[in-house]
Design a protein around this motif. Sequence first.
Motif, PDB file in Angstrom:
ATOM      1  N   ALA A   3       6.463  14.973  -6.958  1.00 28.21           N
ATOM      2  CA  ALA A   3       7.916  14.959  -7.102  1.00 28.21           C
ATOM      3  C   ALA A   3       8.586  15.841  -6.044  1.00 28.21           C
ATOM      4  CB  ALA A   3       8.302  15.411  -8.495  1.00 28.21           C
ATOM      5  N   SER A   4       7.974  16.984  -5.752  1.00 30.06           N
ATOM      6  CA  SER A   4       8.561  17.874  -4.752  1.00 30.06           C
ATOM      7  C   SER A   4       8.440  17.220  -3.386  1.00 30.06           C
ATOM      8  CB  SER A   4       7.827  19.206  -4.751  1.00 30.06           C
ATOM      9  OG  SER A   4       6.490  19.003  -4.389  1.00 30.06           O
ATOM     10  N   LYS A   5       9.500  17.277  -2.638  1.00 29.06           N
ATOM     11  CA  LYS A   5       9.526  16.608  -1.345  1.00 29.06           C
ATOM     12  C   LYS A   5       8.682  17.382  -0.332  1.00 29.06           C
ATOM     13  CE  LYS A   5      12.842  14.817   2.011  1.00 29.06           C
ATOM     14  NZ  LYS A   5      12.331  13.480   2.194  1.00 29.06           N
ATOM     15  N   PRO A   6       7.604  16.766   0.167  1.00 28.85           N
ATOM     16  CA  PRO A   6       6.765  17.496   1.114  1.00 28.85           C
ATOM     17  C   PRO A   6       7.423  17.558   2.497  1.00 28.85           C
ATOM     18  CG  PRO A   6       5.881  15.298   0.702  1.00 28.85           C
ATOM     19  CD  PRO A   6       7.134  15.408  -0.088  1.00 28.85           C
ATOM     20  N   VAL A   7       7.024  18.501   3.293  1.00 27.63           N
ATOM     21  CA  VAL A   7       7.559  18.654   4.635  1.00 27.63           C
ATOM     22  C   VAL A   7       6.565  18.034   5.615  1.00 27.63           C
ATOM     23  CG1 VAL A   7       8.569  20.289   6.236  1.00 27.63           C
ATOM     24  CG2 VAL A   7       8.378  20.884   3.835  1.00 27.63           C
ATOM     25  N   GLU A   8       7.020  17.087   6.395  1.00 22.24           N
ATOM     26  CA  GLU A   8       6.092  16.362   7.261  1.00 22.24           C
ATOM     27  C   GLU A   8       5.389  17.288   8.250  1.00 22.24           C
ATOM     28  OE1 GLU A   8       6.475  12.254   8.928  1.00 22.24           O
ATOM     29  OE2 GLU A   8       6.967  13.341  10.725  1.00 22.24           O
ATOM     30  N   PHE A   9       6.141  18.240   8.755  1.00 22.20           N
ATOM     31  CA  PHE A   9       5.674  19.135   9.797  1.00 22.20           C
ATOM     32  C   PHE A   9       4.462  19.983   9.352  1.00 22.20           C
ATOM     33  CE2 PHE A   9       6.947  23.650  10.344  1.00 22.20           C
ATOM     34  CZ  PHE A   9       6.694  23.860  11.684  1.00 22.20           C
ATOM     35  N   LEU A  10       4.267  20.104   8.030  1.00 26.43           N
ATOM     36  CA  LEU A  10       3.142  20.892   7.533  1.00 26.43           C
ATOM     37  C   LEU A  10       2.011  20.027   6.994  1.00 26.43           C
ATOM     38  CD1 LEU A  10       5.055  23.710   5.646  1.00 26.43           C
ATOM     39  CD2 LEU A  10       3.797  23.925   7.772  1.00 26.43           C
ATOM     40  N   ASN A  11       2.014  18.732   7.318  1.00 28.01           N
ATOM     41  CA  ASN A  11       1.007  17.853   6.752  1.00 28.01           C
ATOM     42  C   ASN A  11       0.210  17.133   7.816  1.00 28.01           C
ATOM     43  OD1 ASN A  11       0.526  17.350   3.871  1.00 28.01           O
ATOM     44  ND2 ASN A  11       2.764  17.386   3.792  1.00 28.01           N
ATOM     45  N   THR A  12      -1.040  16.760   7.453  1.00 25.78           N
ATOM     46  CA  THR A  12      -1.840  15.993   8.413  1.00 25.78           C
ATOM     47  C   THR A  12      -1.409  14.539   8.423  1.00 25.78           C
ATOM     48  OG1 THR A  12      -3.462  15.592   6.698  1.00 25.78           O
ATOM     49  CG2 THR A  12      -3.888  17.436   8.179  1.00 25.78           C
ATOM     50  N   HIS A  13      -0.876  14.054   7.281  1.00 31.80           N
ATOM     51  CA  HIS A  13      -0.434  12.676   7.217  1.00 31.80           C
ATOM     52  C   HIS A  13       1.096  12.632   7.279  1.00 31.80           C
ATOM     53  CE1 HIS A  13      -4.468  11.614   6.336  1.00 31.80           C
ATOM     54  NE2 HIS A  13      -4.174  10.355   6.160  1.00 31.80           N
TER      55      HIS A  13
ATOM     56  N   LEU B 243       0.828  -1.207   0.000  1.00 30.47           N
ATOM     57  CA  LEU B 243       0.000   0.000   0.000  1.00 30.47           C
ATOM     58  C   LEU B 243       0.862   1.257   0.000  1.00 30.47           C
ATOM     59  CD1 LEU B 243      -2.955   0.926   0.229  1.00 30.47           C
ATOM     60  CD2 LEU B 243      -2.665   0.959   2.692  1.00 30.47           C
ATOM     61  N   PHE B 244       1.906   1.250   0.831  1.00 32.85           N
ATOM     62  CA  PHE B 244       2.750   2.450   0.913  1.00 32.85           C
ATOM     63  C   PHE B 244       3.566   2.648  -0.357  1.00 32.85           C
ATOM     64  CE2 PHE B 244       2.534   1.851   5.720  1.00 32.85           C
ATOM     65  CZ  PHE B 244       1.413   2.652   5.796  1.00 32.85           C
ATOM     66  N   ASP B 245       3.900   1.521  -1.032  1.00 35.33           N
ATOM     67  CA  ASP B 245       4.583   1.662  -2.322  1.00 35.33           C
ATOM     68  C   ASP B 245       3.689   2.401  -3.297  1.00 35.33           C
ATOM     69  OD1 ASP B 245       6.968   0.595  -1.691  1.00 35.33           O
ATOM     70  OD2 ASP B 245       6.478  -1.458  -2.337  1.00 35.33           O
ATOM     71  N   ILE B 246       2.377   2.114  -3.251  1.00 36.97           N
ATOM     72  CA  ILE B 246       1.435   2.802  -4.142  1.00 36.97           C
ATOM     73  C   ILE B 246       1.406   4.299  -3.801  1.00 36.97           C
ATOM     74  CG2 ILE B 246      -0.998   3.006  -4.775  1.00 36.97           C
ATOM     75  CD1 ILE B 246      -1.196  -0.036  -4.156  1.00 36.97           C
ATOM     76  N   PHE B 247       1.354   4.591  -2.494  1.00 34.09           N
ATOM     77  CA  PHE B 247       1.334   6.003  -2.060  1.00 34.09           C
ATOM     78  C   PHE B 247       2.593   6.728  -2.516  1.00 34.09           C
ATOM     79  CE2 PHE B 247      -1.436   5.149   1.928  1.00 34.09           C
ATOM     80  CZ  PHE B 247      -2.538   5.034   1.097  1.00 34.09           C
ATOM     81  N   LYS B 248       3.735   6.009  -2.368  1.00 35.43           N
ATOM     82  CA  LYS B 248       5.019   6.616  -2.687  1.00 35.43           C
ATOM     83  C   LYS B 248       5.073   6.996  -4.164  1.00 35.43           C
ATOM     84  CE  LYS B 248       9.794   5.740  -1.419  1.00 35.43           C
ATOM     85  NZ  LYS B 248      10.719   4.665  -1.044  1.00 35.43           N
ATOM     86  N   ALA B 249       4.545   6.087  -5.005  1.00 39.27           N
ATOM     87  CA  ALA B 249       4.522   6.363  -6.443  1.00 39.27           C
ATOM     88  C   ALA B 249       3.613   7.555  -6.734  1.00 39.27           C
ATOM     89  CB  ALA B 249       4.039   5.129  -7.190  1.00 39.27           C
ATOM     90  N   GLY B 250       2.575   7.704  -5.909  1.00 36.71           N
ATOM     91  CA  GLY B 250       1.617   8.790  -6.149  1.00 36.71           C
ATOM     92  C   GLY B 250       2.063  10.114  -5.564  1.00 36.71           C
ATOM     93  N   ASP B 251       3.023  10.090  -4.638  1.00 33.98           N
ATOM     94  CA  ASP B 251       3.491  11.348  -4.030  1.00 33.98           C
ATOM     95  C   ASP B 251       4.068  12.266  -5.087  1.00 33.98           C
ATOM     96  OD1 ASP B 251       2.758  10.678  -1.544  1.00 33.98           O
ATOM     97  OD2 ASP B 251       4.744  10.097  -0.811  1.00 33.98           O
TER      98      ASP B 251
ATOM     99  N   LEU C 213       4.891  11.436   6.303  1.00 35.44           N
ATOM    100  CA  LEU C 213       5.493  11.117   5.015  1.00 35.44           C
ATOM    101  C   LEU C 213       5.447   9.609   4.823  1.00 35.44           C
ATOM    102  CD1 LEU C 213       8.654  13.377   4.847  1.00 35.44           C
ATOM    103  CD2 LEU C 213       6.401  13.757   3.875  1.00 35.44           C
ATOM    104  N   THR C 214       5.180   9.208   3.576  1.00 42.25           N
ATOM    105  CA  THR C 214       5.086   7.777   3.295  1.00 42.25           C
ATOM    106  C   THR C 214       6.353   7.048   3.731  1.00 42.25           C
ATOM    107  OG1 THR C 214       3.741   8.402   1.424  1.00 42.25           O
ATOM    108  CG2 THR C 214       4.501   6.145   1.493  1.00 42.25           C
ATOM    109  N   GLU C 215       7.515   7.686   3.482  1.00 42.40           N
ATOM    110  CA  GLU C 215       8.790   7.059   3.859  1.00 42.40           C
ATOM    111  C   GLU C 215       8.825   6.725   5.350  1.00 42.40           C
ATOM    112  OE1 GLU C 215      12.080   9.598   2.706  1.00 42.40           O
ATOM    113  OE2 GLU C 215      11.061   9.897   0.782  1.00 42.40           O
ATOM    114  N   ASN C 216       8.336   7.668   6.159  1.00 42.76           N
ATOM    115  CA  ASN C 216       8.361   7.435   7.604  1.00 42.76           C
ATOM    116  C   ASN C 216       7.385   6.329   8.004  1.00 42.76           C
ATOM    117  OD1 ASN C 216      10.150   9.471   7.636  1.00 42.76           O
ATOM    118  ND2 ASN C 216       8.772  11.016   8.489  1.00 42.76           N
ATOM    119  N   ARG C 217       6.275   6.224   7.243  1.00 41.31           N
ATOM    120  CA  ARG C 217       5.323   5.156   7.543  1.00 41.31           C
ATOM    121  C   ARG C 217       5.938   3.804   7.179  1.00 41.31           C
ATOM    122  NH1 ARG C 217      -0.399   7.377   5.259  1.00 41.31           N
ATOM    123  NH2 ARG C 217      -1.262   5.677   6.494  1.00 41.31           N
TER     124      ARG C 217
END
Lengths: 279, 148
Positions: free
Chosen positions: A228-238, A218-226, A240-244
């Motif tokens: 290209a720009s690297k999101p900042v975890e601190f500004l998100n409700t979810h 499931l997380f591989d699917i999310f990762k592919a969908g993320d 980062l897929t990598e951390n999950r």
Amino acid sequence: MEYSNPKIPEGINTSKTNPLKEFAVLTAGVIFIAIAALIILVVLVDFFADKIPFDWEKEIPIERVLGNKEKSLLPDYINTLSQKIISNMQLPDDMDITVHYVNDDTVNAFATLGGNIVIYRGLLEKLSYEDELAAVIAHEIAHIKYRHPILGASHGLAVGLVLSIISSSSDDVISGLLGNTSMITVMKFSRNYEYQADKEAIELLVKLYGHAGGALGLFDIFKAGDSASKPVEFLNTHPLTENRILQVNSIITEKQLNNKLEMKVFPEEFVSWLSVEKK
Amino acid sequence: MIDLIILIALLALGYGFGQYAEKKHYTSIRKRELILRSVPVVASKIPPQGKPNYDSQLVSGSVVISVDYFKRFVAGLRGLFGGRITSYETLLDRARREAILRVKREAKDLGAEIVFNIKLETASIHKGRGNGIGSVEVLAYGTALIPN
């Protein structure tokens, strides 16, 4: 009486303080008070929110929690799978789960008040194995098990309360400033919920299939969908897929799980149902 | 996030322009105060004694000034904690001095020697808009004595 015409001295009626300094001190004060008030309220809310009876949540009309989303009939396959998951998750007796299906391209699934779970067609299309679908359903049920929707709603209410108190006694711009600060604290809570739900979903997967491959898939699917720009975890409700993924792997190592990745494929009738739905 | 950026931009803009306008105004006020020192303005209600051969005439000067966004924001924060609203002090100081300068200017143009019974009135211009507008009007008026 003699009249004289002296030069008036400067700076009697004005103060020498730099306005920037005053601004810094006052802003820091406001933010400090707001955060202190917020923390106290959120701690109180955390303590009391999950003691709100689940029955009260169920009494909220479904339109209020789901909006006017057009719900379609849930296929038997998902229904049977959900029942199997529910019976394996040790939910409290009074907690019943309703799974809804929405025929829409959105790649998402969410849990909300009253034990309602919504799965979109867009997400189903991305999945390849039953394990992954089970991971999604178990994750959302875990949110409900731990009362995350009511906790989240209560947090929102607490934040709104603090903001409205401050904004009613001051300028609108100040509340704008505070709105941004407090949202970040709320997001942190929301990320912790995701980790907790992930953990629960992995336990369920292990119970049903003997390994946690569904979560990784499931997380591989999310990762592919993320994006290209690297999101900042601190500004998100979810998180980062990598951390999950890191969390899943650490649980796998910790519990010495058998990590064979033989996943169960979807039955024929579900695949054909999905392709019909898409049209 | 975008709101925060807009807010910071407005504050920076308000601070920059506000400080510039204030500095410029003070320079001009000091210069004109020096020029118009020859026309004294007194608060006494009784005209100076022993000057019977004078005409008297009403002279007035009014000015409207606004603070910048930055100072209004600081004043809004001050509204939470209380204390001296130092960011408004220069606004009122400038407005009062400017109003008196306009009185003096008018008196000087009339050829007056002195203005007595000077009065100052202040009005805030924010009716119905709360803290939205931080502007004041200051009106100064008095009686000019013109030798005939």
